[in-house]
Motif scaffolding. Sequence first.
Motif, PDB file in Angstrom:
ATOM      1  N   GLU A 119     -41.022 -27.685 -28.729  1.00  0.00           N
ATOM      2  CA  GLU A 119     -40.877 -27.690 -27.312  1.00  0.00           C
ATOM      3  C   GLU A 119     -42.160 -27.461 -26.612  1.00  0.00           C
ATOM      4  N   HIS A 144     -41.780 -21.729 -18.765  1.00  0.00           N
ATOM      5  CA  HIS A 144     -40.902 -22.066 -19.995  1.00  0.00           C
ATOM      6  C   HIS A 144     -41.304 -21.315 -21.239  1.00  0.00           C
ATOM      7  N   HIS A 170     -39.302 -18.368 -23.594  1.00  0.00           N
ATOM      8  CA  HIS A 170     -39.430 -18.351 -25.126  1.00  0.00           C
ATOM      9  C   HIS A 170     -39.746 -16.842 -25.731  1.00  0.00           C
ATOM     10  N   HIS A 222     -31.175 -20.230 -20.537  1.00  0.00           N
ATOM     11  CA  HIS A 222     -32.252 -21.177 -21.011  1.00  0.00           C
ATOM     12  C   HIS A 222     -31.785 -22.574 -21.225  1.00  0.00           C
ATOM     13  N   ASP A 241     -34.632 -25.949 -20.466  1.00  0.00           N
ATOM     14  CA  ASP A 241     -34.438 -27.034 -21.304  1.00  0.00           C
ATOM     15  C   ASP A 241     -33.859 -28.205 -20.703  1.00  0.00           C
TER      16      ASP A 241
HETATM   17 FE   LIG Z   1     -36.778 -23.908 -24.374  1.00  0.00          FE
END
Ligand SMILES: [Fe+2]
Length: 131
Positions: free
Chosen positions: A62, A77, A81, A117, A122
């Motif tokens: 990602e 983002h 993570h 998330h 996402d």
């Molecule tokens: Fe993600």
Amino acid sequence: MSLLQWKPGYSVGVESMDDEHREMIDLINDIYEKLESDPDADQVEQCLGEIFSTISMHFALEERLMRKSNYAEYQAHKDNHEDLLDQVRDLMDDFAADTATGATRLEQGLSDWFAGHFSTFDARLHGELGD
Ligand SMILES: [Fe+2]
Ligand SMILES: [Fe+2]
């Protein structure tokens, strides 16, 4: 019983990404179910290692997509993570110290992250990039 359940609201609209997210949930559920049969420390460590590497690879994918597209929300983002990877590292430390402590963190710590998330960071990412 499973710890985490896939929900339609988790879908990010890209089948390959939903599949990877389901795999992450399955791995968490696998270790949760194994704990009921009192596995030895090596088995737990092996499962956690597999969880960590599967999740790390997914995040790296990602993050590559985001960098390639100069995605505006990249840093926030990526930070989210990192937050989960920190939680998994803490989980590994807890399990190494004491299985019961690790099991408690597994139950309490991860569900919220997955629910949050997938349906926010996402969903926005894959909605915008389309892959
Ligand atoms: Fe993600
Ligand atoms: Fe993801």
